[in-house]
Design a protein around this motif. Structure first.
Motif, short mmCIF file in Angstrom:
data_model
loop_
_atom_site.label_atom_id
_atom_site.label_comp_id
_atom_site.label_asym_id
_atom_site.label_seq_id
_atom_site.Cartn_x
_atom_site.Cartn_y
_atom_site.Cartn_z
N ARG A 108 17.38 -0.66 -7.92
CA ARG A 108 16.94 -0.40 -9.45
C ARG A 108 15.76 -1.03 -9.65
NH1 ARG A 108 20.97 -2.18 -14.02
NH2 ARG A 108 19.53 -3.46 -14.35
N TYR A 109 15.04 -0.54 -10.30
CA TYR A 109 13.61 -1.16 -10.70
C TYR A 109 13.57 -1.33 -12.30
CZ TYR A 109 8.48 -1.60 -11.52
OH TYR A 109 7.15 -2.23 -11.90
N ASP A 110 13.59 -2.47 -12.67
CA ASP A 110 13.47 -2.67 -14.25
C ASP A 110 12.11 -3.31 -14.56
OD1 ASP A 110 15.84 -1.63 -14.85
OD2 ASP A 110 16.73 -3.76 -14.55
N GLY A 130 7.55 -2.87 -1.67
CA GLY A 130 7.37 -1.60 -1.24
C GLY A 130 7.99 -0.48 -1.85
N GLY A 131 8.52 -0.70 -3.30
CA GLY A 131 9.02 0.13 -4.27
C GLY A 131 10.55 0.38 -4.18
N PHE A 132 10.97 1.04 -5.14
CA PHE A 132 12.39 1.24 -5.12
C PHE A 132 12.99 2.44 -4.61
CE2 PHE A 132 10.05 2.83 -8.90
CZ PHE A 132 10.22 4.35 -8.75
N ALA A 171 5.48 -1.46 -8.97
CA ALA A 171 6.64 -1.28 -8.38
C ALA A 171 6.26 -1.23 -7.00
CB ALA A 171 7.20 0.15 -8.64
N HIS A 172 5.19 -0.79 -6.38
CA HIS A 172 4.74 -0.71 -5.19
C HIS A 172 4.31 -2.33 -4.48
CE1 HIS A 172 3.18 0.52 -1.19
NE2 HIS A 172 1.96 -0.20 -1.65
N LEU A 189 6.31 7.34 -6.32
CA LEU A 189 7.28 6.48 -6.94
C LEU A 189 7.44 7.30 -8.32
CD1 LEU A 189 5.94 3.12 -6.26
CD2 LEU A 189 8.01 3.82 -5.69
N GLY A 190 6.33 8.03 -8.82
CA GLY A 190 6.70 8.92 -10.06
C GLY A 190 6.59 8.12 -11.43
N LEU A 191 5.90 6.72 -11.47
CA LEU A 191 5.93 6.11 -12.60
C LEU A 191 4.73 6.51 -13.40
CD1 LEU A 191 7.19 2.54 -11.53
CD2 LEU A 191 8.52 4.36 -12.74
#
Lengths: 193, 320
Positions: free
Chosen positions: B117-119, B132-134, B127-128, B142-144
């Motif tokens: 989970r990335y908050d 290395g991201g979620f 995030a990366h 990552l689609g953010l």
């Protein structure tokens, strides 16, 4: 005597940039080279002189008799903007090199609050013509002084070993703050106001 | 009422006087400007996107006049602008093949599951940078939406499945999104090309399969279909050295389904619709049967080339 006090006050104790914090944008923007700083100071000197004389005349002869001094701000902005446009044309014609060096900051004098500031201060303080002239001269000289001092500092700083996190805008702003503190020392010169 | 009229006439009067002053000044200080500069500024899009690498559109116009910029350097202007510039400057121009940006990842949340989970802040770069991201796949999108923020033309949108897609019709090819993507997923592709490998994971087949169901495993089956499928290690890509778009039946040969066929499917469906996936798998299975039959027949006699249900020669408009 009064004139001398006005000039010194405008230049040092009430320095527009370092004490009143007006016109910070060109102060930070065109202070990388002493030569462009000098050109900018000259442009501001010209605009300040013309704008304060024009706005003074308009205030005395148009706004006051017609009792519309509440139009002060918009009329002054109009006059200043036109003066800047004229200056821009003149500089483009007379000195293309300076025109390129000043770049976007030349049209930005339009919104330079130092210029509007001087027009408004002239009127608020009820200066007469000669005082207006010298107040504008002193203020422009003060602006130029601050700009040149700062440009000199920044040119020297380019060779200095500055920590990475302080490089660029950070050290420039810190330096500007210290320069402003130094100018606080001139406040002892001021006659009690 | 009178005071209002006075105020209005004062402002108008001063405005008029200043306008006169400026008009006189314009005459007095008239500068010889290359008339072509104005013409160029009229035709250049004026988006100031920086796609040409110069400071703004006026910088590009000046560089064109100085001869230091190429007439085809403006991606949003495209071929039309290049022709216009050639006309204004009176020079021969070669029109560049229009390119659009493509997000080379089809592994949405259902294909490459979220592993943590990335908050943190809503930014792919942040995030990366965090382990290395979620996402299971450390190469996938990552689609953010860091690219969405970088796009000045509103050409990028999120899909329902946690990815982003770029609308090729809106994309002007300015490349701002390429710089924004921390995973280098976005690349320029020729606008006319219809087949793309939507995966950039360079890992071995086993590792790719462990993190994503639609990742390219480097099996090289597509390479047998067309010499234009080239391989960087264990990763396929469509070479850009040909003039014609690649035959889309190559996509059907991919056992992983990582090759996307723009003639057959909408990109947004491909990235997020299970129906599209199912349809693709059925078509691929049918195609493989037909291939098998064709090969069996080839041993006895030389049969005519078995055409796919989408003829290779059709040159219809690309509608992704």
């Amino acid at each position: 005597m009064n004139i001398l006090i006005i000039v010194l006050m405008a230049m040092l104790t009430e320095n527009f940039v370092l004490s009143k914090f007006l016109g910070i944008c060109p102060f930070l923007g065109v202070s990388r080279r002493i030569s462009t700083a000098l050109g900018m100071s000259m442009a501001v000197l010209f605009v300040m002189l013309v704008a304060s004389l024009l706005t003074y005349a308009i205030h005395i002869h148009i706004l006051l008799p017609l009792d519309v001094s509440y139009l002060q701000t918009i009329v002054f902005i109009l006059v200043i903007a036109s003066t800047v446009q004229l200056t821009e044309m003149a500089i483009q014609k007379l000195s293309p090199g300076l025109y390129d060096a000043l770049g976007i900051f030349l049209p930005l004098i339009t919104t330079n609050c130092a210029v509007l500031g001087i027009a408004v201060l002239n009127v608020d303080r009820g200066y007469h013509l000669l005082e207006v002239l010298f107040f504008a001269l002193g203020a422009a000289a003060g602006f130029g002084l601050a700009l040149l001092l700062f440009a000199g500092l920044r040119e020297t700083m380019e060779t200095a070993d500055i920590p990475k996190s302080f490089q660029g805008a950070a050290i420039a702003l810190v330096t500007a703050g210290i320069l402003s503190l130094a100018f606080m020392g001139f406040s002892g010169l001021a006659p009690t106001s | 009422m009178t005071s209002m009229l006075i105020a209005i006439s004062v402002l108008c009067g001063i405005g008029l006087a200043m306008a006169l002053l400026l008009a006189v000044g314009k005459r007095a200080f008239a500068v010889e400007v290359d008339p072509r500069f104005e013409q160029l500024m009229d035709v250049i899009p004026g988006a100031n996107c920086g796609g040409c690498g110069l400071p703004g559109c006026s910088g590009y116009a000046s560089a064109l006049l100085a001869g230091t910029a190429a007439p085809d350097a403006c991606p949003p202007g495209g071929a039309e602008l290049t022709m216009e510039i050639g006309r204004i400057l009176g020079m021969e121009v070669t029109v560049r093949e229009p390119e659009v940006a493509l997000v080379r990842c089809a592994g949405g949340n259902s294909e490459s599951p979220i592993r943590a989970r990335y908050d943190g802040i809503d930014d792919c770069r942040a995030a990366h940078a965090l382990a290395g991201g979620f996402k299971s796949c450390t190469h996938g999108c990552l689609g953010l939406g860091s690219c969405i923020a970088a796009c000045t033309f509103n050409a990028i949108e999120r899909t329902a499945n946690g990815l982003v897609r770029i609308d090729p019709e809106r994309c002007t090819g300015c490349r701002n999104c390429i710089a924004a993507c921390p995973r280098h997923i976005i690349a320029m592709v020729p606008k006319k090309e219809v087949v793309h490998v939507l995966c950039i994971n360079p890992d071995k087949a086993k590792d790719v399969k462990a993190v994503c169901t639609v990742g390219c495993t480097g099996c090289k089956i597509c390479g047998k279909q067309s010499p234009r499928m080239v391989f960087d290690g264990a990763l396929a890509r469509v070479s850009t050295d040909a003039n014609d778009p690649l035959d889309p039946s190559v996509a059907l040969s991919c056992p992983q389904g990582s090759i996307y066929d723009a003639r057959e499917y909408r990109l947004s469906d491909w990235l997020s619709s299970a129906d599209t996936r199912k349809h693709f798998e059925e078509r691929a299975a049918a195609w493989k049967e037909a291939e098998k039959a064709r090969k069996a027949g080839a041993r006895k006699e030389k049969p005519p080339k078995k055409d796919d249900d989408q003829p290779a020669s059709s040159q219809q408009e690309v509608t992704p």
